[in-house]
Design an enzyme around this catalytic site. Structure first.
Site, PDB file in Angstrom:
ATOM      1  N   LYS A  65      37.594  42.253  50.116  1.00 47.81           N
ATOM      2  CA  LYS A  65      38.209  43.692  50.310  1.00 47.81           C
ATOM      3  C   LYS A  65      36.696  44.475  50.481  1.00 47.81           C
ATOM      4  O   LYS A  65      36.690  45.539  50.972  1.00 47.81           O
ATOM      5  CB  LYS A  65      39.065  43.880  49.220  1.00 47.81           C
ATOM      6  CG  LYS A  65      40.286  43.563  49.373  1.00 47.81           C
ATOM      7  CD  LYS A  65      41.355  44.331  48.255  1.00 47.81           C
ATOM      8  CE  LYS A  65      42.671  43.717  48.489  1.00 47.81           C
ATOM      9  NZ  LYS A  65      43.883  44.425  47.621  1.00 47.81           N
ATOM     10  N   ASP A 102      46.365  50.767  48.884  1.00 50.53           N
ATOM     11  CA  ASP A 102      47.040  49.978  47.680  1.00 50.53           C
ATOM     12  C   ASP A 102      47.651  51.240  46.764  1.00 50.53           C
ATOM     13  O   ASP A 102      48.628  51.371  46.202  1.00 50.53           O
ATOM     14  CB  ASP A 102      46.230  49.352  46.866  1.00 50.53           C
ATOM     15  CG  ASP A 102      46.372  47.825  47.516  1.00 50.53           C
ATOM     16  OD1 ASP A 102      47.388  47.493  48.107  1.00 50.53           O
ATOM     17  OD2 ASP A 102      45.362  47.206  47.180  1.00 50.53           O
TER      18      ASP A 102
END
Ligand code: NDP
Length: 277
Positions: A65, A102
């Site tokens: 990420k 998220d």
């Protein structure tokens, strides 16, 4: 045909293909969503060739990420604040954009299940200081949380996170997490504790107010021991699956041009895959 993928190492466990293929079928979109297992030493080359490989974009999971954010041509405010990207897409000029959905996923589900989670600004206790905790914290602060207490096994990580998050965030020692629950309005487990194959989260809920909300971002099992214990004492609980489903929405819309809905039928479809996992 438009194609997207999830990139991780390992990637086998990812539920993203199940979610996106469900939506592709439901909305009749001619598209594909694949799994790409890419080791750390190959991730830069892979991401630079994402378009050449025919992908309109991708989801990115552990451990890539941060690299995804670093290699993108542009990043949105959430990805920059969280320091990691989980969603990539190309614009019409071929520039690679990075986002982190998220926080959006967590807050959307929390707000649906517990609309008054903020409880008049009472403290929120967040357990964990890893990537997911960073996203949760970003969502909470953007959503108006007035005071957040972070507890993490490695206290220096909690301190580093608090330092960049401003005066409304402070740290409590991991050994004192039970005491920090007194007066809080929301408790969130953002560690991997309680996940299938990991140790359970050991926390004494005795001081947790009866009207506090308890959320877990672990979704396998769907009902963690923390959620079961909270439910047994009458607290409202929010599981981790809704975050997973909602975080997928913006990516699907970018790649395939349809804003998909998170429905009970999608949830049931994914729950089936969690049984026995
Ligand atoms: P990280 O590896 O970045 O962070 C792990 C966190 O768990 C750290 O705070 C770590 O503490 C803590 N931890 C791990 N083992 C222990 C232990 N034995 N005792 C105490 N603390 C421990 O992972 P992520 O933040 O990316 O993910 C965390 C969890 O969230 C995972 O279970 C993941 O599946 C879930 N998740 C769920 C999502 C959803 O959509 N529902 C989205 C993203 C993640 P320390 O710093 O001390 O190591």
């Amino acid at each position: 045909m438009k194609r997207a993928c999830v990139i991780g190492w390992p990637v086998e466990h990812s539920r993203s293909p199940l979610i996106h293929r469900y939506w592709l079928d439901l909305y009749g979109v001619e598209g594909a969503y694949e799994k790409e297992a890419v080791p750390p030493e190959e991730i830069k080359v892979f991401l630079r060739s994402l378009g050449v490989r025919g992908y309109a974009g991708a989801n990115v999971t552990l451990p890539h990420k941060e690299t995804a954010l670093a290699l993108a041509d542009a990043a949105d405010a959430a990805a920059k604040a969280i320091g990691a990207a989980n969603t990539l897409w190309f614009d019409e000029q071929g520039r690679l954009h990075a986002s982190n959905t998220d926080a959006y996923g967590f807050m959307t589900h929390l707000s649906e299940e517990a609309p008054d989670w903020n409880r008049g600004g009472r403290p929120v206790v967040v357990l964990g200081a890893g990537g997911a905790a960073r996203a949760v914290l970003h969502g909470l602060l953007a959503g108006g949380a007035a005071k957040v207490l972070i507890a993490n096994r490695s206290q220096h990580r909690a301190e580093a996170l608090a330092k960049v998050s401003g005066p409304s965030v402070s740290v409590v020692p991991w050994s004192e997490k039970g005491k920090a629950l007194a007066g809080c309005g929301l408790l969130i487990n953002a560690t991997s504790l309680g996940m299938t194959g990991k140790p359970p989260l050991d926390i004494d809920l005795a001081l947790l107010p009866a009207d506090a909300v308890v959320a877990d971002i672990v979704y396998s099992p769907l009902e963690t021991r923390l959620l079961a214990a909270a439910k047994a004492r009458g607290n409202l609980t929010v599981d981790g699956l809704g975050m997973l489903l909602h975080q997928a929405v913006p990516g699907f819309e970018r790649w395939f041009g349809v804003r998909p809905k998170v429905t009970p039928a999608l949830r049931a479809h994914i729950v089936k895959s969690l049984v026995g996992a």
